[in-house]
Design an enzyme around this catalytic site. Structure first.
Site, PDB file in Angstrom:
ATOM      1  N   ASP A   7       0.888  -1.196   0.153  1.00  0.00           N
ATOM      2  CA  ASP A   7       0.053  -0.043  -0.122  1.00  0.00           C
ATOM      3  C   ASP A   7       0.801   1.211  -0.006  1.00  0.00           C
ATOM      4  O   ASP A   7       2.082   1.071  -0.238  1.00  0.00           O
ATOM      5  CB  ASP A   7      -0.977  -0.051   1.169  1.00  0.00           C
ATOM      6  CG  ASP A   7      -0.388   0.126   2.604  1.00  0.00           C
ATOM      7  OD1 ASP A   7       1.002   0.350   2.539  1.00  0.00           O
ATOM      8  OD2 ASP A   7      -1.122   0.196   3.418  1.00  0.00           O
ATOM      9  N   CYS A  64       3.166  -3.031   4.138  1.00  0.00           N
ATOM     10  CA  CYS A  64       2.154  -2.006   4.498  1.00  0.00           C
ATOM     11  C   CYS A  64       3.043  -1.370   5.338  1.00  0.00           C
ATOM     12  O   CYS A  64       4.248  -1.480   5.604  1.00  0.00           O
ATOM     13  CB  CYS A  64       0.738  -2.417   4.747  1.00  0.00           C
ATOM     14  SG  CYS A  64       0.859  -3.518   6.038  1.00  0.00           S
ATOM     15  N   THR A  66       3.190  -1.288   8.673  1.00  0.00           N
ATOM     16  CA  THR A  66       3.620  -2.221   9.819  1.00  0.00           C
ATOM     17  C   THR A  66       3.741  -3.373   9.355  1.00  0.00           C
ATOM     18  O   THR A  66       4.413  -4.239  10.192  1.00  0.00           O
ATOM     19  CB  THR A  66       2.793  -2.066  10.906  1.00  0.00           C
ATOM     20  OG1 THR A  66       1.431  -2.690  10.551  1.00  0.00           O
ATOM     21  CG2 THR A  66       2.305  -0.958  11.674  1.00  0.00           C
ATOM     22  N   HIS A  97      11.474 -22.868   9.761  1.00  0.00           N
ATOM     23  CA  HIS A  97      10.363 -23.432  10.532  1.00  0.00           C
ATOM     24  C   HIS A  97       8.984 -23.504  10.020  1.00  0.00           C
ATOM     25  O   HIS A  97       8.110 -24.363  10.186  1.00  0.00           O
ATOM     26  CB  HIS A  97      10.163 -22.902  11.912  1.00  0.00           C
ATOM     27  CG  HIS A  97      11.436 -23.454  12.932  1.00  0.00           C
ATOM     28  ND1 HIS A  97      11.408 -22.993  14.317  1.00  0.00           N
ATOM     29  CD2 HIS A  97      12.733 -23.877  12.650  1.00  0.00           C
ATOM     30  CE1 HIS A  97      12.551 -23.569  14.860  1.00  0.00           C
ATOM     31  NE2 HIS A  97      13.325 -24.015  13.754  1.00  0.00           N
ATOM     32  N   HIS A 132       8.484 -29.726  11.827  1.00  0.00           N
ATOM     33  CA  HIS A 132       7.838 -28.564  11.281  1.00  0.00           C
ATOM     34  C   HIS A 132       6.936 -28.932  10.208  1.00  0.00           C
ATOM     35  O   HIS A 132       5.827 -28.253   9.805  1.00  0.00           O
ATOM     36  CB  HIS A 132       9.056 -27.445  11.040  1.00  0.00           C
ATOM     37  CG  HIS A 132       9.836 -27.226  12.065  1.00  0.00           C
ATOM     38  ND1 HIS A 132       9.512 -26.671  13.104  1.00  0.00           N
ATOM     39  CD2 HIS A 132      11.121 -27.580  11.995  1.00  0.00           C
ATOM     40  CE1 HIS A 132      10.664 -26.399  14.037  1.00  0.00           C
ATOM     41  NE2 HIS A 132      11.615 -26.988  13.249  1.00  0.00           N
TER      42      HIS A 132
END
Ligand code: RB5
Length: 150
Positions: A7, A64, A66, A97, A132
């Site tokens: 964004d 974005c 954050t 993982h 995993h």
């Protein structure tokens, strides 16, 4: 093929990451955004996550402000394992993982230098499999159960 989108909060970092990928010889399809106008991150997260979920793109990168909103969107899509990474350790773990097929970063929390290093680490790391894989299989089973209920 790799696919990337952001964004407005991730635009600058997206441009830097694209350059790093291209330097490494990786073909990346940019799904926008293309300028600093305010846009809604779900619209761009959807483009990348849909392509990875459908097998049209091998790997995706979302950015974005954050990384939080893009992570929430991307992980709605079946088969998507989107990991919000913020340092070298989480970049490595996201592959070793979680076998993340999308990485998510914050344009307001990571520098271009850090982001490029995280991308390199993610690409160079190897999924460890074993226990995993068993955990990822559980996630896939949950997804299947939920899709049958809908
Ligand atoms: C946009 O201002 C901001 O909310 C967005 O980039 C992102 O950080 C959302 O999680």
């Amino acid at each position: 093929m790799f696919i990337i989108a952001s964004d407005h909060g991730g635009l600058e970092l997206k441009e830097a990451v694209k350059q790093c990928l291209r330097k490494r010889g990786i073909d990346v399809r940019d799904q926008g955004t293309i300028n600093s106008d305010s846009v809604d991150y779900p619209d761009f997260g959807e483009k990348v996550a849909r392509a990875v979920s459908g097998g049209e793109a091998e790997k995706g990168i979302l950015i974005c402000g954050t990384g939080i909103g893009m992570s929430i969107v991307a992980n709605k899509f079946p088969g998507v394992r989107a990991a919000l990474i913020s340092d070298d350790f989480t970049a490595r773990m996201s592959k070793e993982h979680n076998n993340a097929n999308i990485i998510v970063m914050g344009g307001r929390t990571s520098s271009a230098e850090q982001a490029c290093r995280m991308v390199e680490i993610w690409l160079d790391a190897a999924f460890e499999g074993g226990r995993h894989q068993a955990r990822l299989d559980k996630i896939a089973r949950i997804e299947q159960e939920l899709s049958r209920q809908n």
